[in-house]
Design a protein around this motif. Structure first.
Motif, PDB file in Angstrom:
ATOM      1  N   UNK A 181       7.942  -5.285  -5.703  1.00  0.00           N
ATOM      2  CA  UNK A 181       8.640  -5.865  -6.854  1.00  0.00           C
ATOM      3  C   UNK A 181       9.053  -4.812  -7.873  1.00  0.00           C
ATOM      4  N   UNK A 182       8.203  -3.825  -8.113  1.00  0.00           N
ATOM      5  CA  UNK A 182       8.507  -2.819  -9.129  1.00  0.00           C
ATOM      6  C   UNK A 182       9.520  -1.777  -8.659  1.00  0.00           C
ATOM      7  N   UNK A 183       9.905  -1.844  -7.370  1.00  0.00           N
ATOM      8  CA  UNK A 183      10.885  -0.893  -6.845  1.00  0.00           C
ATOM      9  C   UNK A 183      12.118  -1.604  -6.283  1.00  0.00           C
TER      10      UNK A 183
ATOM     11  N   UNK B 179      18.551   3.357  -3.715  1.00  0.00           N
ATOM     12  CA  UNK B 179      18.440   3.715  -2.301  1.00  0.00           C
ATOM     13  C   UNK B 179      18.116   2.488  -1.451  1.00  0.00           C
ATOM     14  N   UNK B 180      17.312   1.565  -1.984  1.00  0.00           N
ATOM     15  CA  UNK B 180      16.966   0.356  -1.243  1.00  0.00           C
ATOM     16  C   UNK B 180      18.134  -0.623  -1.221  1.00  0.00           C
ATOM     17  N   UNK B 181      18.861  -0.695  -2.336  1.00  0.00           N
ATOM     18  CA  UNK B 181      20.053  -1.540  -2.373  1.00  0.00           C
ATOM     19  C   UNK B 181      21.103  -1.027  -1.384  1.00  0.00           C
TER      20      UNK B 181
ATOM     21  N   UNK C 113       0.815  -1.216   0.000  1.00  0.00           N
ATOM     22  CA  UNK C 113       0.000   0.000   0.000  1.00  0.00           C
ATOM     23  C   UNK C 113       0.850   1.268   0.000  1.00  0.00           C
ATOM     24  N   UNK C 114       2.162   1.122   0.232  1.00  0.00           N
ATOM     25  CA  UNK C 114       3.050   2.272   0.239  1.00  0.00           C
ATOM     26  C   UNK C 114       3.216   2.937   1.589  1.00  0.00           C
ATOM     27  N   UNK C 115       2.682   2.328   2.651  1.00  0.00           N
ATOM     28  CA  UNK C 115       2.820   2.901   3.995  1.00  0.00           C
ATOM     29  C   UNK C 115       4.261   2.791   4.496  1.00  0.00           C
ATOM     30  N   UNK C 116       4.988   1.796   3.998  1.00  0.00           N
ATOM     31  CA  UNK C 116       6.407   1.635   4.320  1.00  0.00           C
ATOM     32  C   UNK C 116       7.155   1.388   3.011  1.00  0.00           C
ATOM     33  N   UNK C 117       8.478   1.526   3.056  1.00  0.00           N
ATOM     34  CA  UNK C 117       9.294   1.356   1.850  1.00  0.00           C
ATOM     35  C   UNK C 117       9.848  -0.061   1.728  1.00  0.00           C
TER      36      UNK C 117
END
Length: 284
Positions: free
Chosen positions: A243-245, A250-252, A87-91
């Motif tokens: 999956x799409x991000x 930044x996540x890596x 839902x995008x509430x967390x990354x």
């Protein structure tokens, strides 16, 4: 003179409006145009003081090395973090192993992907009656959790202990997949939270780490520890993203901030062998 005053009033009013608007866009709620400030929120479950200390260390590395402000959001149960992620509430989230992730994706239409490993927490076979594995008598009753993923994991533990054999080429097994049980062990399926409580009425029991401590179980009652091998891969815990991000730099970078020698040292300090850093272990 009046025209000049009026003009000055208008000019200063415009300047005041510009300052207010600039201040709003710089400091207003939910808005941040400082490109150097990158915030990433990670969902966790039941964060202990030890886990809090580990994530605090990771946040320090993320900020100093990658310019990332890392925050954690604590959830109360395992049903919430993947929903919050989608839902995008967390990354990101960091609470589940491969088996849970696969099961959740199948049941919820996918969308969550592993982007890095964190740790593995080997589970144990406990007994209050016996001190060694080879003391288990023929026909001994062994309790295991009855939910799909934990039952499968428990059966693989018994297989690695040499007590049973399982059907090959399956990652999720049940008692129906036992192909050999030479000592006629009675495999008793109970709810995961009961595995520690029934120990006094069975010969041995496989108890998940979440329930072992409340049941007062320690090394003293341990007669076998789950090995870290190819059967263990599906129980390695993960950092996950949408999956799409999943490929976002930044996540890596958050994964890199986690997978450090400092994090390894903290796992050893707080958990000893009960939680093992798993991003670079070799599975044989």
């Amino acid at each position: 003179m009046r025209k000049r005053r009026r003009r000055n009033t208008i000019i200063w009013s415009l300047i005041a409006v510009i300052i207010v608007v600039a201040g709003w866009f710089s400091f207003g709620p939910g808005l941040n145009f400082n490109n150097n400030q990158k915030v990433v929120t990670v969902g966790v479950v039941g964060e202990s003081k030890q886990e809090e200390a580990i994530w605090k260390s990771v946040a320090k590395t993320a900020k100093e090395k990658y310019g990332i402000i890392l925050k954690t959001k604590n959830f109360t149960d395992y049903n919430q973090p993947n929903k919050a992620l989608k839902s995008g509430d967390i990354d990101l989230n960091a609470f589940q192993h491969y088996a849970f992730l696969d099961s959740w994706n199948k049941a919820n239409g996918g969308g969550v992907k592993a982007i890095g490993r964190t740790y593995i927490a080997p589970i144990r076979l406990y007994s209050r009656k016996y001190h060694h594995l080879d003391e288990l008598p023929t026909g001994a009753t062994i309790a295991i959790p009855n939910d799909a993923t934990n039952e499968s994991r428990a059966l693989f533990v018994l297989k690695n202990a040499g007590l049973i054999k399982l059907r090959k080429n399956k990652t999720l097994v049940t008692v129906a997949d036992i192909t050999s049980n030479p000592n006629d062990y009675n495999i008793k399926e109970v709810s995961a939270e009961q595995t520690g409580r029934v120990l006094s009425s069975v010969d041995a029991s496989i108890v998940n780490n979440d329930y072992a401590t409340p049941a007062g179980l320690t090394d003293k009652q341990t007669i076998y520890i789950e090995p870290v091998n190819k059967d263990s891969k599906q129980w390695i815990n993960l950092i996950c993203a949408n999956e799409d991000k999943a490929n976002k730099k930044i996540y890596q970078d958050v994964v890199k901030a986690f997978q450090t020698q400092e994090t390894k040292k903290l796992y050893q300090k707080y958990y000893g062998k009960s939680q093992i850093a798993a991003w670079d272990i070799k599975l044989k």
